[in-house]
Design a protein around this motif. Structure first.
Motif, PDB file in Angstrom:
ATOM      1  N   LEU A  41     -16.946  -4.150  26.141  1.00  0.00           N
ATOM      2  CA  LEU A  41     -16.606  -5.327  25.200  1.00  0.00           C
ATOM      3  C   LEU A  41     -16.147  -4.895  23.755  1.00  0.00           C
ATOM      4  O   LEU A  41     -15.301  -5.401  23.264  1.00  0.00           O
ATOM      5  CB  LEU A  41     -17.816  -6.123  24.906  1.00  0.00           C
ATOM      6  N   GLN A  42     -16.772  -3.531  23.539  1.00  0.00           N
ATOM      7  CA  GLN A  42     -16.259  -3.303  22.183  1.00  0.00           C
ATOM      8  C   GLN A  42     -14.777  -2.739  22.285  1.00  0.00           C
ATOM      9  O   GLN A  42     -13.994  -2.795  21.272  1.00  0.00           O
ATOM     10  CB  GLN A  42     -16.940  -1.921  21.513  1.00  0.00           C
ATOM     11  N   ALA A  43     -14.470  -1.840  23.332  1.00  0.00           N
ATOM     12  CA  ALA A  43     -13.224  -1.675  23.695  1.00  0.00           C
ATOM     13  C   ALA A  43     -12.293  -2.650  23.775  1.00  0.00           C
ATOM     14  O   ALA A  43     -10.826  -2.746  23.231  1.00  0.00           O
ATOM     15  CB  ALA A  43     -13.225  -0.986  24.860  1.00  0.00           C
ATOM     16  N   ALA A  44     -12.567  -3.720  24.401  1.00  0.00           N
ATOM     17  CA  ALA A  44     -11.834  -5.078  24.435  1.00  0.00           C
ATOM     18  C   ALA A  44     -11.646  -5.707  23.039  1.00  0.00           C
ATOM     19  O   ALA A  44     -10.324  -5.979  22.658  1.00  0.00           O
ATOM     20  CB  ALA A  44     -12.565  -6.128  25.311  1.00  0.00           C
ATOM     21  N   HIS A  45     -12.557  -5.734  22.065  1.00  0.00           N
ATOM     22  CA  HIS A  45     -12.441  -6.252  20.769  1.00  0.00           C
ATOM     23  C   HIS A  45     -11.353  -5.175  19.890  1.00  0.00           C
ATOM     24  O   HIS A  45     -10.386  -5.781  19.283  1.00  0.00           O
ATOM     25  CB  HIS A  45     -13.603  -6.118  19.920  1.00  0.00           C
ATOM     26  N   ALA A  46     -11.471  -3.885  20.309  1.00  0.00           N
ATOM     27  CA  ALA A  46     -10.343  -3.274  19.690  1.00  0.00           C
ATOM     28  C   ALA A  46      -8.968  -3.422  20.076  1.00  0.00           C
ATOM     29  O   ALA A  46      -7.841  -3.507  19.361  1.00  0.00           O
ATOM     30  CB  ALA A  46     -10.797  -1.632  19.872  1.00  0.00           C
ATOM     31  N   ARG A  47      -8.596  -3.747  21.351  1.00  0.00           N
ATOM     32  CA  ARG A  47      -7.457  -4.264  21.772  1.00  0.00           C
ATOM     33  C   ARG A  47      -7.219  -5.617  21.367  1.00  0.00           C
ATOM     34  O   ARG A  47      -5.978  -5.900  20.998  1.00  0.00           O
ATOM     35  CB  ARG A  47      -7.401  -4.300  23.500  1.00  0.00           C
ATOM     36  N   LEU A  48      -8.015  -6.571  21.133  1.00  0.00           N
ATOM     37  CA  LEU A  48      -7.664  -7.800  20.658  1.00  0.00           C
ATOM     38  C   LEU A  48      -7.044  -7.717  19.166  1.00  0.00           C
ATOM     39  O   LEU A  48      -6.358  -8.420  18.670  1.00  0.00           O
ATOM     40  CB  LEU A  48      -9.105  -8.520  20.578  1.00  0.00           C
ATOM     41  N   ARG A  49      -7.549  -6.873  18.435  1.00  0.00           N
ATOM     42  CA  ARG A  49      -7.196  -6.562  16.928  1.00  0.00           C
ATOM     43  C   ARG A  49      -5.884  -6.116  17.067  1.00  0.00           C
ATOM     44  O   ARG A  49      -5.124  -6.047  16.057  1.00  0.00           O
ATOM     45  CB  ARG A  49      -8.145  -5.552  16.332  1.00  0.00           C
ATOM     46  N   HIS A  50      -5.257  -5.443  18.134  1.00  0.00           N
ATOM     47  CA  HIS A  50      -3.849  -5.096  18.221  1.00  0.00           C
ATOM     48  C   HIS A  50      -3.127  -6.204  18.945  1.00  0.00           C
ATOM     49  O   HIS A  50      -2.120  -5.905  19.504  1.00  0.00           O
ATOM     50  CB  HIS A  50      -3.954  -3.844  19.011  1.00  0.00           C
ATOM     51  N   ASN A  51      -3.545  -7.285  18.777  1.00  0.00           N
ATOM     52  CA  ASN A  51      -2.640  -8.450  19.610  1.00  0.00           C
ATOM     53  C   ASN A  51      -2.450  -8.558  20.922  1.00  0.00           C
ATOM     54  O   ASN A  51      -1.672  -9.052  21.357  1.00  0.00           O
ATOM     55  CB  ASN A  51      -1.522  -8.865  18.781  1.00  0.00           C
TER      56      ASN A  51
END
Length: 561
Positions: A41-51
């Protein structure tokens, strides 16, 4: 083209099938609770921040507040509910995810078994369909769910893991991340209720989560991650056009149809992975008949080897050990792995087992012998083979005929020459049957020769020393010639079967080459399979709506799965 250019081209060609497919990232852990889902989930949030468009397909929080808080900030695809035996089951909505077509999907618990009636039996198969659609996938899995480690995990924890996935799923991952947590910290998290809800914690600690078990599982997880890193490193060398670390030969695992076959295959897969060796399952068919249980065990072991990434080879010959050695030389193998043979009286009297012969004759090869499982082998149900008694009846008849012929020529032939009549009978039985009836004929011929022709007649006593030597030589020659003749018959039978299969494959190849359309291909395959009397074949194809329909062969009944 230089050698480095050829290596670089091979590495780039190896990546071509991946073009258009999504990338799989696996978060691997030694046990539940180490933080795989949290890290995903942390890695997914990092991808979210990159749109990046992220969608959670299925995420199991197990009531953990920190995990639920992270999941709350990620869009989720609603689960599909179904009824099964009065129980409501929730599964990932595969069709909904494919329709939404996000860039990244989160799929927890990769080894999970789907509810009955789902399109795929396993969740990892759902992931393969997402990857084929060009969607990236983040997923989690524990090391005990790898198929090749099934026996190891059972030996460590005493628990038989039922939900497994093939090792090649991890090996094809674009990235593998090891989520590690020391066993002491994991046990503290478990006691604090951060892994399972509190009422489940005590039972989990007592049954599975012990300091020793977690340490062993942690080592298996590290070894799996290290093997993946080595594979990625070798691929990186090839992309640079440099020499990759050389593979040290090949591993061959000799498998028979006994109860240890699948255990031996799993052990071979782990050894090959640790040593970075390609490996093959080799079965030597020496023509001896097997019961249905043995055939099913052999087939299950071959299917398991294919799932674990091994090559399946079937050889036909009379000598198992020599055939394995010859095949190892041809394939430039460096390691041969076999199971320990069962102690049998016949092997003690007439020759050692395969493992002993390999250790004695395989010069320059490393031979590993896996000890037999301590668990008692289940009782085998052997189908009655009435035809075997016909062969022993042939041995008795041949002995009687040889006795009559020897009696007729006894007056004109010397005593040592009479033994040749009985040797001819032993050879006849060995060529027409197998080693058992041949040895029986040799024993009966020896008794008849001693009782009727060696003085004093009609007695098993022997007066002259030279007659003792003659009798012993006769018995030895009868056993050796019977054994050699029976072995030659098995080799000839194996050669005929190989020739027949080669002819069938050549015939099928010619028919397929002449086929000009899809229906002709189905017709050629159907005609070929109809020639197998012990096989009921039905070829299926999908129609325009994706439903299976019969293309050739008889109509059979299939379940949805």
């Amino acid at each position: 083209m230089t050698h480095s250019d050829s290596q670089r081209a091979d590495a780039l060609l190896a990546e071509l099938p991946r073009e258009g497919r999504g990338r799989l990232k696996v978060f691997l852990g030694a046990a539940p609770g180490v933080g795989k889902t949290y890290a995903m989930l942390q890695a997914a949030h990092a991808r979210l921040r990159h749109n990046v468009r992220v969608l959670a397909g299925v995420v199991e929080t197990h009531g953990r507040s920190e995990t639920e808080a992270l999941l709350g900030g990620i869009p989720q695809q609603p689960l599909v509910r179904s009824e099964y035996r009065g129980v409501t089951l929730e599964e990932m909505d595969l069709d909904g995810l494919l329709k939404a077509a996000p860039e990244l999907v989160l799929v927890d618990e990769l080894a999970h078994s789907n509810a009955p009636g789902s399109r795929h039996a396993k969740r990892w198969q759902d992931v393969q369909e997402l990857l084929a659609a060009g969607i990236d996938v983040y997923t989690t899995v524990n090391v005990q769910h790898l198929e090749s480690l099934n026996d190891h995990v059972r030996g460590i924890t005493g628990v038989q893991v039922r939900e497994t996935l093939p090792d090649w799923v991890l090996q094809e991952a674009f990235e593998l991340v090891l989520i590690d947590l020391p066993p002491r910290e994991l046990l503290e998290r478990l006691r604090d209720g951060k892994v399972y809800v509190p009422e489940q914690a005590r039972a989990a600690i007592d049954a599975f989560f012990t300091q020793t078990n977690l340490t062993a599982l942690r080592e298996l997880a590290m070894q799996t991650a290290a093997a993946q890193v080595d594979a990625d490193l070798a691929h990186g060398y090839r992309r640079l056009g440099q020499d990759a670390p050389a593979l040290r030969g090949r591993l061959l695992v000799g498998v028979d149809g006994d109860a240890q076959a699948e255990r031996l295959v799993r052990h071979a897969s782990r050894v090959a992975q640790r040593r970075h060796l390609p490996w093959s399952l080799v079965h030597v068919d020496n023509g001896r008949l097997r019961d249905e249980t043995a055939r099913q065990r052999l087939q299950a072991a071959q299917q398991l080897a294919e799932r674990l990434g091994g090559e399946v080879v079937v050889l036909r010959a009379g000598e198992v050990a020599r055939t394995l050695i010859q095949h190892a030389i041809e394939r430039r193998a460096s390691l041969v792995l076999v199971g320990q043979s069962r102690d049998r009286l016949r092997r003690r009297l007439f020759g050692a087992g395969v493992a002993t012969r390999l250790l004695r004759e395989a010069h320059g090869l490393e031979i590993n012998v896996l000890d037999r499982d301590a668990q008692p082998e289940p009782t085998r149900t052997v189908a009655p083979r009435v035809w075997v008694w016909r062969h022993y009846a042939l041995a008795l008849l041949a002995t009687l005929l040889a006795t009559g012929l020897a009696s007729a020529v006894a007056r004109v032939m010397d005593l040592p020459n009479i033994s040749l009549v009985f040797l001819a009978a032993v050879l006849l039985v060995a060529v027409r049957s197998s080693i058992g009836p041949a040895l029986a004929c040799a024993a009966m011929s020896f008794l008849a020769y001693d009782f009727l022709f060696i003085p004093p007649n009609f007695s098993f006593a022997i007066q002259r020393e030279e007659d003792v030597l003659t009798s012993l030589f006769f018995l030895l020659m009868a056993v050796l010639t019977g054994n050699l003749a029976a072995r030659q018959r098995r080799q000839l039978k194996a050669l005929r079967e190989t020739q027949e299969q080669t002819g069938q494959l050549l015939d099928l190849s010619r028919k397929l080459t002449a086929a000009t359309d899809r229906q002709a291909v189905f017709s050629a395959a159907g005609q070929h399979l109809e020639g197998w009397s012990d096989l009921q074949a039905c070829l299926l194809e999908r129609d325009a709506e994706g439903r299976l329909q019969v293309a050739s062969g008889g109509v059979l009944q299939f379940s949805d799965n």
